[in-house]
Design a protein around this motif. Structure first.
Motif: not given
Length: 300
Positions: A25-30, A121-131
């Motif tokens: 999901v994180g990959l798709i979002v980014e 930055a929103v995408a990388t923050i979401l990625g951090g949340v998933f992580t």
């Protein structure tokens, strides 16, 4: 002992399902955000996500095979999957290298930053949340099941959170400064996380494909233990292979052909329990039983 290991593996497998899905999901979002806004920093983070997602699914498959304790571990399938994994990573890196080269010859050479929006930055923050979710889930699973592969996964998630934080800071700073030099700096920082992941992955892939993932010390240790504990059988060979953070053990055992099937089955269970006692990193055991020919001739 076997039932305990199987329960632990099943629990770990469920944890990896969440971990793999969060990564996907994180990959798709980014990818979606990059297609809309662009940013070489975000693209670098995407490559990192792509590699980690591939690793998560590879770990998920390895655990799936390990859970099938009563069946042989499909090494040929694992080799094929390792090759597919290597090809996928190579393609991802190839695409990135072409994009990065284009960035250097156009944007960077003209002192133009590609980060012109805060949306990445929103995408990388979401990625951090998933992580972070992966970190919490896998750490809880490790505390519950004490399997090394879970510890490796949540430790890697911690590094990924740092990578997501660095990418986020980079996007914000470059957006406000429009400095191409600062952008390149954060690309290099993100690339360090990619290199770290690649070195670990390539090492395991090469060992799996070439068959050099054998732990001779553990193999000999188990071999000697079986010889000492079971004088009514012949230990033909013992091989302990390592995949990532866990071992798969294969043992070839010769038995008296006059033994009853029920006795052989009970003996097999005892042997499996004995091997499991040798290391908490042993997750799967294949026992190959064959009749001793010399005893078969004596029977005639």
């Amino acid at each position: 002992m076997r039932d305990i290991v199987e329960t632990k593996l099943t629990g770990a497998y469920k944890g990896f399902v969440y971990s793999a899905l969060f990564s996907l999901v994180g990959l798709i979002v980014e990818l979606v955000v990059f297609s809309l806004c662009g940013s070489i920093i975000l693209l670098t983070d995407i490559v990192h996500w792509a590699i980690d997602t591939t690793v998560e699914f590879f770990g998920l498959l390895a655990l799936y095979y390990a859970i099938r304790i009563g069946k042989r571990f499909p090494w040929s399938v694992m080799v094929l999957e390792s090759q597919a994994m290597l090809l996928s990573i190579t393609l991802a890196l190839g695409i990135y290298i072409v994009s990065f080269s284009s960035y250097l010859t156009t944007n960077y050479s003209q002192n133009t930053a590609t980060t012109t929006s805060l949306v990445p930055a929103v995408a990388t923050i979401l990625g951090g949340v998933f992580t972070a979710l992966t970190l919490v889930i896998q750490r809880r699973n490790y505390e519950k099941y004490k399997l090394e592969i879970l510890k490796v996964d949540y430790t890697h998630a911690l590094l990924d959170m740092i990578a997501a934080g660095a990418a986020t800071i980079g996007v914000i700073l470059v957006y406000y400064t429009q400095s191409s030099s600062l952008e390149l700096l954060f690309v290099v920082i993100s690339s360090m996380f990619i290199i770290h992941s690649l070195l670990e992955i390539l090492k395991d892939i090469v060992k799996t494909i070439t068959g050099t993932n054998i732990d001779h010390a553990l193999s000999i240790k188990i071999y000697k233990k079986l010889i000492n504990e079971y004088d009514n059988l012949q230990v033909e060979d013992v091989v302990a292979r390592r995949i990532g953070s866990f071992y798969i053990v294969e043992a070839k055992i010769g038995v008296d052909p006059r033994e009853r099937i029920g006795d052989i089955y009970r003996l097999r269970k005892k042997i499996i329990s004995s091997i499991f006692e040798e290391s908490s990193l042993i997750y799967h055991i294949d026992i190959k039983i064959f009749p001793l020919k010399q005893l078969a001739r004596k029977k005639k």
